[in-house]
Design a protein around this motif. Structure first.
Motif, short mmCIF file in Angstrom:
data_model
loop_
_atom_site.label_atom_id
_atom_site.label_comp_id
_atom_site.label_asym_id
_atom_site.label_seq_id
_atom_site.Cartn_x
_atom_site.Cartn_y
_atom_site.Cartn_z
N ALA A 133 0.83 -1.21 0.00
CA ALA A 133 0.00 0.00 0.00
C ALA A 133 0.86 1.25 0.00
CB ALA A 133 -0.92 -0.01 1.22
N ILE A 134 1.90 1.26 0.81
CA ILE A 134 2.80 2.42 0.87
C ILE A 134 3.47 2.66 -0.48
CG2 ILE A 134 4.96 3.26 1.87
CD1 ILE A 134 4.07 1.91 4.49
N GLU A 135 3.97 1.59 -1.08
CA GLU A 135 4.66 1.73 -2.37
C GLU A 135 3.73 2.27 -3.44
OE1 GLU A 135 6.08 -2.16 -3.14
OE2 GLU A 135 7.81 -2.00 -1.80
N LEU A 136 2.52 1.70 -3.54
CA LEU A 136 1.59 2.09 -4.60
C LEU A 136 1.02 3.49 -4.38
CD1 LEU A 136 -0.17 -1.33 -5.18
CD2 LEU A 136 0.99 0.03 -6.93
N ILE A 137 0.66 3.81 -3.14
CA ILE A 137 0.11 5.14 -2.86
C ILE A 137 1.17 6.20 -3.13
CG2 ILE A 137 -0.80 6.65 -1.05
CD1 ILE A 137 -2.11 4.12 0.17
N ALA A 138 2.42 5.89 -2.82
CA ALA A 138 3.50 6.83 -3.12
C ALA A 138 3.67 7.02 -4.62
CB ALA A 138 4.80 6.34 -2.50
N GLU A 139 3.52 5.93 -5.37
CA GLU A 139 3.69 6.00 -6.83
C GLU A 139 2.53 6.69 -7.53
OE1 GLU A 139 4.18 2.00 -8.17
OE2 GLU A 139 5.99 1.65 -6.97
N LYS A 140 1.29 6.38 -7.09
CA LYS A 140 0.11 6.79 -7.86
C LYS A 140 -0.82 7.74 -7.13
CE LYS A 140 -1.90 3.59 -10.22
NZ LYS A 140 -2.65 2.37 -10.62
N GLY A 141 -0.65 7.86 -5.82
CA GLY A 141 -1.60 8.63 -5.03
C GLY A 141 -2.67 7.73 -4.46
N TYR A 142 -3.26 8.17 -3.36
CA TYR A 142 -4.25 7.35 -2.64
C TYR A 142 -5.45 7.03 -3.51
CZ TYR A 142 -8.06 6.29 0.57
OH TYR A 142 -9.15 5.71 1.17
N THR A 184 -7.55 -1.44 -4.26
CA THR A 184 -7.20 -2.55 -3.35
C THR A 184 -6.75 -3.78 -4.14
OG1 THR A 184 -9.56 -3.14 -3.25
CG2 THR A 184 -8.66 -1.80 -1.45
N SER A 185 -7.26 -3.94 -5.36
CA SER A 185 -6.83 -5.07 -6.17
C SER A 185 -5.36 -4.95 -6.54
CB SER A 185 -7.69 -5.19 -7.44
OG SER A 185 -7.56 -4.03 -8.25
N GLU A 186 -4.91 -3.71 -6.81
CA GLU A 186 -3.49 -3.48 -7.11
C GLU A 186 -2.63 -3.74 -5.88
OE1 GLU A 186 -3.07 0.04 -10.32
OE2 GLU A 186 -4.21 0.58 -8.53
N ILE A 187 -3.12 -3.31 -4.73
CA ILE A 187 -2.38 -3.55 -3.49
C ILE A 187 -2.25 -5.05 -3.25
CG2 ILE A 187 -2.42 -3.28 -0.97
CD1 ILE A 187 -3.86 -0.58 -1.43
N ALA A 188 -3.35 -5.77 -3.44
CA ALA A 188 -3.35 -7.22 -3.22
C ALA A 188 -2.38 -7.92 -4.17
CB ALA A 188 -4.76 -7.77 -3.40
N LYS A 189 -2.40 -7.50 -5.43
CA LYS A 189 -1.52 -8.12 -6.42
C LYS A 189 -0.06 -7.91 -6.05
CE LYS A 189 -0.52 -8.21 -11.40
NZ LYS A 189 -0.87 -7.64 -12.73
N LYS A 235 6.38 11.11 -0.06
CA LYS A 235 5.33 11.41 -1.05
C LYS A 235 3.95 11.27 -0.43
CE LYS A 235 7.76 10.17 -5.32
NZ LYS A 235 7.80 9.23 -6.45
N ILE A 236 3.72 10.19 0.33
CA ILE A 236 2.42 9.99 0.96
C ILE A 236 2.13 11.12 1.95
CG2 ILE A 236 1.10 8.51 2.54
CD1 ILE A 236 2.45 6.12 1.27
N LEU A 237 3.12 11.48 2.72
CA LEU A 237 2.96 12.55 3.70
C LEU A 237 2.54 13.85 3.02
CD1 LEU A 237 3.30 13.38 6.67
CD2 LEU A 237 5.67 13.95 6.14
N LEU A 238 3.19 14.19 1.92
CA LEU A 238 2.87 15.42 1.20
C LEU A 238 1.50 15.34 0.54
CD1 LEU A 238 6.33 16.16 -0.44
CD2 LEU A 238 5.30 17.35 1.50
N GLN A 239 1.16 14.16 0.01
CA GLN A 239 -0.13 13.98 -0.66
C GLN A 239 -1.30 14.06 0.30
OE1 GLN A 239 0.34 10.14 -2.45
NE2 GLN A 239 1.76 10.86 -4.03
N GLU A 240 -1.14 13.49 1.49
CA GLU A 240 -2.26 13.32 2.41
C GLU A 240 -2.30 14.32 3.56
OE1 GLU A 240 -4.55 11.28 1.45
OE2 GLU A 240 -3.30 10.53 -0.19
N LEU A 241 -1.24 15.11 3.73
CA LEU A 241 -1.15 16.01 4.88
C LEU A 241 -2.34 16.95 4.99
CD1 LEU A 241 0.57 17.01 7.26
CD2 LEU A 241 1.73 18.56 5.68
#
Length: 219
Positions: A32-41, A46-51, A126-132
């Motif tokens: 989840a951390i890797e994908l959200i950082a790459e693409k945004g929340y 969830t299917s991508e996270i699972a994969k 990246k996640i911190l900046l996106q979601e802050l």
């Protein structure tokens, strides 16, 4: 992936030990951390996270009711509760508990330290900046860490160099407001906004130190 001294590694190890998380849960959080950082929340499913985690999508929903629950209940508290205090202590020790002859040197090591930190933790940065802006709990946690750990050390350092006659006699709060956003902006530009630009890091750091000192230093 993050390096060995990254927040992510520390966070996952802490979660595994203190939260009794299963290996599958750890893989889910890491993915989840890797994908959200790459693409945004919002662009991450969830299917991508699972994969990426190598689990069935249903496994995610056995642990977390929604994708939002995964972010809020694991990623954000993990970053703020487990990691921020640890790295704030480390930051203060490495930068503000050293001996310097000039405040310029403090600023230089401040920036070098934050550069090394950012480079090791780009996904979570990246996640911190996106979601802050969207999560008051992140804002409050980071504010608490800065107020309780970083600000006192920075404030004491400013007082020291004021007494040596190197800094202008203006409120410390004003000096902090000039220093911190400038260094944060430089760090974000270097690692998030313009990560591939060809530049001389040493030159840019020294220019930034000079820029700050022109505003707060005495001639």
């Amino acid at each position: 992936m993050a390096t060995d001294d990254s927040i992510l590694k520390h966070m996952l190890e802490t979660m595994e030990q203190s939260e009794n998380m299963t290996p599958k849960q750890i893989k889910i959080v890491e993915a989840a951390i890797e994908l959200i950082a790459e693409k945004g929340y919002h662009a991450t499913s969830t299917s991508e996270i699972a994969k990426r985690a190598g689990v069935a999508e249903g496994t995610i929903f056995r642990h977390y009711k929604t994708k939002k629950d995964l972010l809020v209940s694991i990623v954000i508290p993990g970053l703020t509760k487990f990691s921020a205090p640890f790295y704030a202590d480390q930051f203060v020790e490495e930068v503000f508990q050293q001996t310097y002859d000039r405040f310029d040197d403090v600023l230089y090591h401040f920036i070098k330290n934050r550069f090394a930190f950012a480079e090791a933790n780009i996904p979570l940065l990246k996640i911190l900046l996106q979601e802050l802006a969207f999560h008051p709990e992140i804002q409050e946690a980071l504010k608490k860490v800065f107020t309780e750990k970083v600000y006192p050390a920075l404030n004491k350092t400013i007082d020291h160099f004021k007494a040596k006659g190197q800094l202008m006699n203006i409120p410390n709060e004003s000096i902090v407001r000039m220093i911190v956003p400038t260094i944060l902006g430089l760090t974000i530009s270097r690692f998030i906004l313009q990560p591939t630009i060809d530049w001389d890091e040493e030159v840019e750091i020294k220019r930034t130190v000079s820029f700050i000192m022109n505003g707060i230093g005495k001639d």
